[in-house]
Structures are given as C-alpha cells and as structure tokens.
Design an enzyme around this catalytic site. Structure first.
Site, PDB file in Angstrom:
ATOM      1  CB  ALA A  64       5.941   7.597  -1.230  1.00  0.00           C
ATOM      2  N   GLY A 107       1.493   6.513   1.294  1.00  0.00           N
ATOM      3  CA  GLY A 107       1.386   7.970   1.103  1.00  0.00           C
ATOM      4  C   GLY A 107       0.084   8.353   0.424  1.00  0.00           C
ATOM      5  CD  GLU A 110       1.473   8.599   5.231  1.00  0.00           C
ATOM      6  OE1 GLU A 110       2.135   8.448   4.184  1.00  0.00           O
ATOM      7  OE2 GLU A 110       1.997   8.660   6.352  1.00  0.00           O
ATOM      8  CD  GLU A 130       3.253   3.511   4.645  1.00  0.00           C
ATOM      9  OE1 GLU A 130       2.438   2.666   5.094  1.00  0.00           O
ATOM     10  OE2 GLU A 130       2.907   4.654   4.314  1.00  0.00           O
TER      11      GLU A 130
HETATM   12  N1  DAK Z   1       5.912   3.191  -6.176  1.00  0.00           N
HETATM   13  C1  DAK Z   1       6.364   3.023  -7.442  1.00  0.00           C
HETATM   14  N2  DAK Z   1       5.730   2.281  -8.368  1.00  0.00           N
HETATM   15  C2  DAK Z   1       4.589   1.696  -8.018  1.00  0.00           C
HETATM   16  C3  DAK Z   1       4.026   1.830  -6.723  1.00  0.00           C
HETATM   17  C4  DAK Z   1       4.751   2.623  -5.777  1.00  0.00           C
HETATM   18  N3  DAK Z   1       4.295   2.854  -4.531  1.00  0.00           N
HETATM   19  N4  DAK Z   1       2.886   1.105  -6.684  1.00  0.00           N
HETATM   20  C5  DAK Z   1       2.721   0.570  -7.907  1.00  0.00           C
HETATM   21  N5  DAK Z   1       3.740   0.924  -8.714  1.00  0.00           N
HETATM   22  C6  DAK Z   1       3.943   0.557 -10.126  1.00  0.00           C
HETATM   23  C7  DAK Z   1       4.423  -0.891 -10.272  1.00  0.00           C
HETATM   24  O1  DAK Z   1       5.813  -0.971 -10.063  1.00  0.00           O
HETATM   25  C8  DAK Z   1       4.023  -1.171 -11.692  1.00  0.00           C
HETATM   26  O2  DAK Z   1       4.948  -0.543 -12.555  1.00  0.00           O
HETATM   27  P1  DAK Z   1       5.571  -1.336 -13.821  1.00  0.00           P
HETATM   28  O3  DAK Z   1       6.224  -2.534 -13.260  1.00  0.00           O
HETATM   29  O4  DAK Z   1       4.369  -1.668 -14.674  1.00  0.00           O
HETATM   30  O5  DAK Z   1       6.505  -0.365 -14.469  1.00  0.00           O
HETATM   31  C9  DAK Z   1       2.701  -0.423 -11.827  1.00  0.00           C
HETATM   32  O6  DAK Z   1       2.713   0.572 -10.814  1.00  0.00           O
HETATM   33  C10 DAK Z   1       1.475  -1.302 -11.635  1.00  0.00           C
HETATM   34  O7  DAK Z   1       1.634  -1.958 -10.391  1.00  0.00           O
HETATM   35  P2  DAK Z   1       1.521  -3.547 -10.223  1.00  0.00           P
HETATM   36  O8  DAK Z   1       1.931  -4.247 -11.488  1.00  0.00           O
HETATM   37  O9  DAK Z   1       2.232  -3.910  -8.987  1.00  0.00           O
HETATM   38  O10 DAK Z   1      -0.053  -3.702 -10.062  1.00  0.00           O
HETATM   39  P3  DAK Z   1      -0.839  -4.848  -9.278  1.00  0.00           P
HETATM   40  O11 DAK Z   1      -2.266  -4.654  -9.631  1.00  0.00           O
HETATM   41  O12 DAK Z   1      -0.222  -6.193  -9.521  1.00  0.00           O
HETATM   42  O13 DAK Z   1      -0.610  -4.529  -7.715  1.00  0.00           O
HETATM   43  C11 DAK Z   1      -0.525  -3.076  -5.779  1.00  0.00           C
HETATM   44  C12 DAK Z   1      -1.165  -3.351  -7.169  1.00  0.00           C
HETATM   45  C13 DAK Z   1      -1.050  -1.698  -5.303  1.00  0.00           C
HETATM   46  C14 DAK Z   1      -0.970  -4.157  -4.799  1.00  0.00           C
HETATM   47  C15 DAK Z   1       1.023  -3.081  -5.915  1.00  0.00           C
HETATM   48  O14 DAK Z   1       1.384  -2.222  -6.989  1.00  0.00           O
HETATM   49  C16 DAK Z   1       1.714  -2.577  -4.695  1.00  0.00           C
HETATM   50  O15 DAK Z   1       1.852  -3.314  -3.704  1.00  0.00           O
HETATM   51  N6  DAK Z   1       2.241  -1.342  -4.737  1.00  0.00           N
HETATM   52  C17 DAK Z   1       3.023  -0.775  -3.659  1.00  0.00           C
HETATM   53  C18 DAK Z   1       2.127  -0.357  -2.515  1.00  0.00           C
HETATM   54  C19 DAK Z   1       2.939   0.199  -1.376  1.00  0.00           C
HETATM   55  O16 DAK Z   1       3.778  -0.517  -0.786  1.00  0.00           O
HETATM   56  N7  DAK Z   1       2.739   1.479  -1.053  1.00  0.00           N
HETATM   57  C20 DAK Z   1       3.460   2.142   0.017  1.00  0.00           C
HETATM   58  C21 DAK Z   1       4.653   2.813  -0.585  1.00  0.00           C
HETATM   59  S1  DAK Z   1       5.720   3.481   0.658  1.00  0.00           S
HETATM   60  C22 DAK Z   1       8.230   9.881   3.663  1.00  0.00           C
HETATM   61  C23 DAK Z   1       6.944   9.840   4.070  1.00  0.00           C
HETATM   62  C24 DAK Z   1       6.062   8.893   3.582  1.00  0.00           C
HETATM   63  C25 DAK Z   1       6.473   7.950   2.710  1.00  0.00           C
HETATM   64  C26 DAK Z   1       7.778   7.981   2.279  1.00  0.00           C
HETATM   65  C27 DAK Z   1       8.663   8.941   2.741  1.00  0.00           C
HETATM   66  N8  DAK Z   1       9.152  10.892   4.170  1.00  0.00           N
HETATM   67  C28 DAK Z   1       8.727  11.702   5.277  1.00  0.00           C
HETATM   68  C29 DAK Z   1      10.315  11.204   3.507  1.00  0.00           C
HETATM   69  C30 DAK Z   1       5.509   6.994   2.201  1.00  0.00           C
HETATM   70  C31 DAK Z   1       5.897   5.801   1.811  1.00  0.00           C
HETATM   71  C32 DAK Z   1       5.029   4.966   1.026  1.00  0.00           C
HETATM   72  O17 DAK Z   1       3.940   5.309   0.620  1.00  0.00           O
END
Ligand code: DAK
Length: 256
Positions: A64, A107, A110, A130
C-alpha cells in the site's frame, strides 16, 4: 483522475497492468479503485474468459502507498475503508492469473493472494513487511497467508517481516509456479490461453468451489462441490466435453 493502470484485451484475456513504475506500483486509493473496476468490467464481459493481473519487471506491487497512510489518524483510516473494497475482487467469477516479477510486498502480496493462479519469476521477492512500519497486514494478509502456508510460516513472515525468494514461496505453497526471469509474463499469458480453451462455466464453478474450501467445514464443502458438480450436467459444455472424448477429438466449448 490519473491513469494508474493499463488495460488490454488479448484474445479472450482481460489484462490489468498496475502502472506506477516510479513507485514500484505502490497501491494508492485511485489505483485500487481502477484495478477493482477494471476487473469487474472484464468479469461482466461475456467475451472475456479469464483475467491476468500484473505489474512490471521491477515490481508486482511494493505494498500500500505508505505516503497515503503516514499521517492518517485511526478514525481517518477507518473512514477511508481503503481495503474494505477488496472483497469485490473475492466476488469475481472468472479466474484471475497473477504474473509476478520483482516485489510483491505487503498489500501487493495481499493483492496477489486474491488471485487464483500465481506465476512468478525466479527473481521475484515476497513478504509482509508491515511489522517494520509498526503495523500489521490489513487487507487479508494474516488470514489468507495463514490459510495458504500454515501457522508456522505465516507467523515467521508476519512477525519478522522478512522477504522470501520465489523458490521459498513455491515450497510454502504461496505461489503456483516459478519460471525463468525472462518468462514471467509470457508464461502467465500461456496459462491464461490454456484457461480460455476450457469450459467457462466449469472454470467459474471450479474457482468458486476451491474458494469455498477456505470458508467451510469439510462436510459442507463436499456438499457444495456435489451440487455444483451436478449443475454442470445442465450445460452444453459437459455434453460437448464428454462427446469429444468419445469421438477422440478436441472439445470446443461454447460457454453455455
Ligand atoms: N509506498 C509508497 N512508495 C513506495 C513504496 C510504498 N509501499 N514502496 C516503494 N515506494 C517508492 C519509494 O519511496 C521510491 O520513491 P522515490 O523516493 O523514488 O520517489 C520508489 O518507490 C522506489 O523505491 P526504492 O528507492 O525504495 O527502491 P529500492 O529498490 O531501494 O527498494 C523496496 C525496494 C521494495 C525494498 C523498498 O522500496 C521498500 O521497502 N518499500 C516498502 C515496502 C513495504 O514496506 N511495503 C508494505 C507497505 S504497508 C490497510 C490494509 C493494508 C495495508 C494498509 C492499510 N487498511 C485495511 C486500511 C497495507 C499496508 C502495506 O502494504
């Protein structure tokens, strides 16, 4: 409204491609709205026999959109009901094949688990990270992952937030097939083409019956299967399929 996805029809396959490459296809509200609406339109289109959901080489989806949630209050998150709409994906009738390359995280993982057959590149990476953000999966992850891989693996993935390889995901039963990196999309398309040759009503009832296994007791599930099995004898496709076998020829299914 920004176009956060691309759609395309190839043969009888409805393709939905997540299209925020600069953000690793992070799932924002608009993107998810467009994904759900596109899948629903394909599901309602009698010319479409299955759907293919995909991202790009670098990411299926990295979760997400964290920027959309970072400053939200509990009440705001509750009112946005960001993922409440996902139940509409579960209600679709036609099979969805996921073609996964790169990251399928949070997400994104998911969303992938909402699909029916998951084809992944050997270089793909999966996880529910998460916990590292101070939250837990919220779009079905704790439930679908546990049902897919069992308690021991689900606890490991959800509590440590670690990423796993495609080989590990396959061994756990999270995904259906792993293919060489350059073949992830073509192989998924090939699976879709194969599905297009099958009897459409049987495909849909097969999907519904397997999905039922996650929600019922064994006795109820077997009862449900039996009813849907009998129902298929009301279709021309059952007659055609069995006649084709007897006549030693390829069946041609009309979808009725
Ligand atoms: N959200 C927003 N931007 C993201 C992102 C994300 N999840 N993942 C990557 N990006 C963006 C980065 O910020 C970066 O943007 P800029 O800085 O260039 O503007 C761009 O994508 C490229 O990412 P990286 O520079 O970080 O790329 P790397 O190769 O260095 O790293 C990575 C790749 C996948 C390891 C890293 O990007 C990363 O750790 N990303 C986050 C992964 C993560 O934590 N995902 C879980 C998100 S929380 C809900 C239900 C479910 C959810 C929420 C609410 N409700 C019922 C309301 C779910 C929550 C989630 O999924």
């Amino acid at each position: 409204m920004a176009n956060e996805i691309k759609t395309e029809v190839r043969d009888h396959i409805g393709i939905v491609r997540l299209n925020r490459p600069d953000k690793l296809n992070a799932l924002n509200y608009v993107l998810m709205t467009q994904v759900i609406e596109a899948l629903e339109q394909f599901d309602a289109d009698s010319d479409i026999r299955c759907m293919l959901l995909t991202g790009d080489e670098r990411a299926f989806a990295a979760g997400a959109d964290i920027n959309e949630m970072a400053d939200a209050s509990m009440i705001e998150m509750h009112h946005r009901n960001m993922f409440g709409r996902w139940v509409r994906i579960k209600n679709l009738h036609k099979p969805i094949v996921a073609a996964v390359s790169g990251y399928a995280l949070g997400g994104g993982c998911e969303l992938m688990m909402c699909c029916d057959i998951i084809i992944a590149a050997e270089t793909a990476r999966f996880g529910q990270p998460e916990i590292n953000l101070g939250i837990i999966p919220g779009a079905g992850g704790t439930q679908r992952l546990t049902r897919a891989v069992g308690k021991a693996q689900a606890m490991d993935l959800i509590l440590t937030g670690r990423m796993i390889t495609a080989a590990e995901a396959l061994a756990m039963g999270l995904i259906s097939r792993v293919v060489p990196a350059e073949q992830w999309f073509d192989e998924a398309l090939k699976v879709c083409r194969e599905l297009c040759q099958k009897a459409p009503v049987a495909l849909q009832l097969g999907k519904e019956t397997v999905a039922k296994a996650f929600e019922t007791t064994l006795t109820e599930g077997i009862e449900f299967e039996k009813k849907l099995f009998y129902m298929l004898f009301a279709t021309d496709d059952q007659k055609e399929g069995m006649r084709a076998f007897q006549e030693k020829r390829q069946a041609i299914f009309a979808g009725r």
